[in-house]
Design a protein around this motif. Structure first.
Motif, PDB file in Angstrom:
ATOM      1  N   SER A  13       0.811  -1.090   0.050  1.00  0.00           N
ATOM      2  CA  SER A  13       0.087   0.137   0.016  1.00  0.00           C
ATOM      3  C   SER A  13       0.832   1.411   0.042  1.00  0.00           C
ATOM      4  O   SER A  13       1.939   1.083   0.271  1.00  0.00           O
ATOM      5  CB  SER A  13      -0.882   0.079   1.189  1.00  0.00           C
ATOM      6  N   ALA A  32       0.765   3.501   2.121  1.00  0.00           N
ATOM      7  CA  ALA A  32       1.240   3.632   3.467  1.00  0.00           C
ATOM      8  C   ALA A  32       2.217   2.707   3.843  1.00  0.00           C
ATOM      9  O   ALA A  32       3.215   3.357   4.692  1.00  0.00           O
ATOM     10  CB  ALA A  32      -0.028   3.333   4.497  1.00  0.00           C
ATOM     11  N   GLU A  78      -2.202  11.822   7.895  1.00  0.00           N
ATOM     12  CA  GLU A  78      -2.994  11.337   6.820  1.00  0.00           C
ATOM     13  C   GLU A  78      -2.964   9.884   6.934  1.00  0.00           C
ATOM     14  O   GLU A  78      -4.152   9.279   6.623  1.00  0.00           O
ATOM     15  CB  GLU A  78      -2.474  11.724   5.598  1.00  0.00           C
ATOM     16  N   ILE A  79      -2.141   9.212   7.038  1.00  0.00           N
ATOM     17  CA  ILE A  79      -2.210   7.732   7.170  1.00  0.00           C
ATOM     18  C   ILE A  79      -2.897   7.221   8.427  1.00  0.00           C
ATOM     19  O   ILE A  79      -3.801   6.418   8.140  1.00  0.00           O
ATOM     20  CB  ILE A  79      -0.512   7.167   7.159  1.00  0.00           C
ATOM     21  N   ALA A 137      -5.695   8.407   9.596  1.00  0.00           N
ATOM     22  CA  ALA A 137      -6.769   8.811   9.382  1.00  0.00           C
ATOM     23  C   ALA A 137      -7.585   7.608   8.448  1.00  0.00           C
ATOM     24  O   ALA A 137      -8.578   7.121   8.786  1.00  0.00           O
ATOM     25  CB  ALA A 137      -6.878   9.942   8.688  1.00  0.00           C
ATOM     26  N   SER A 138      -6.817   7.056   7.650  1.00  0.00           N
ATOM     27  CA  SER A 138      -7.150   6.043   7.090  1.00  0.00           C
ATOM     28  C   SER A 138      -6.767   4.390   7.443  1.00  0.00           C
ATOM     29  O   SER A 138      -7.605   3.715   7.049  1.00  0.00           O
ATOM     30  CB  SER A 138      -6.966   6.119   5.260  1.00  0.00           C
ATOM     31  N   GLU A 139      -5.428   4.397   7.837  1.00  0.00           N
ATOM     32  CA  GLU A 139      -5.082   3.028   8.215  1.00  0.00           C
ATOM     33  C   GLU A 139      -4.139   3.341   9.690  1.00  0.00           C
ATOM     34  O   GLU A 139      -2.885   3.241   9.964  1.00  0.00           O
ATOM     35  CB  GLU A 139      -3.813   2.714   7.352  1.00  0.00           C
TER      36      GLU A 139
END
Length: 195
Positions: A64, A66, A118-119, A121-123
């Motif tokens: 990914s 990330a 940012e990471i 927030a999603s992962e």
């Protein structure tokens, strides 16, 4: 010819070999994108072109975006914030806090912090694993001090690191003040008095 039952398709890193050279090119490209454009602009297509590596190779090692970003940030942070070992905890801690301050105020440090948010927030698990690794890299400095009797054996190292690094992050990110030697010594002195 078919592969045997024990074949492992995962490429093996050879120190100084082709796999290491590929990783270095990829992580250099990721670092450049993070600094110049930010995590939102990180793409496998661009990294593939910049590093001259097939997308298949990228996906095999970094599933990914990330993973790409965290690997690049981890390598850079490890290179720039290796804990010192002078034989004196106060000196080691002062040097480490100075390295943390230098890193988070550098272009890569600013990009790394933004990417981490940012990471997360999603992962969130990916970000948590990154910080656990960083704590794991820095813990030996405290363990050496415990072995020398400079710190109590029951000290919660993770909490101590969070408080110490947090003081630097607060100074830079919240109060927008510079981190100088005097501030670092105030943190070290206050921590050692409490410890």
């Amino acid at each position: 010819m078919s592969e045997g039952p024990t074949s492992d398709p995962t490429p093996r890193a050879r120190p100084g070999g082709r796999s290491q050279q590929v990783a270095e090119r990829v992580l250099a490209a990721v670092t450049q994108v993070l600094i110049e454009a930010g995590y939102a602009e990180l793409s496998f297509r661009d990294i593939s072109q910049m590093a001259n590596v097939s997308r298949t190779t990228l996906y095999r090692r970094w599933p990914s975006r990330a993973d790409l970003a965290i690997d690049a940030i981890t390598v850079a942070a490890t290179d720039q914030m290796t804990p010192p070992d002078t034989g004196n905890f106060a000196a080691d801690l002062s040097a480490l806090l100075g390295k943390i301050a230098d890193f988070i105020t550098s272009p890569l440090g600013v990009a790394a912090l933004s990417a981490s948010l940012e990471i997360g927030a999603s992962e969130p698990m990916a970000r948590e694993l990154f910080w656990k690794k960083r704590f794991g890299d820095l813990a030996p400095m405290f363990e050496r001090a415990q072995a020398r009797g400079e710190l109590p054996a029951q000290l919660d190292i993770e909490a101590a690191l969070a408080m110490l690094a947090g003081a630097i992050y607060f100074r830079v990110l919240v109060s927008a003040s510079s981190v100088d030697e005097e501030w670092i010594q105030r943190i070290v002195t206050t921590f050692l008095a409490g410890a």
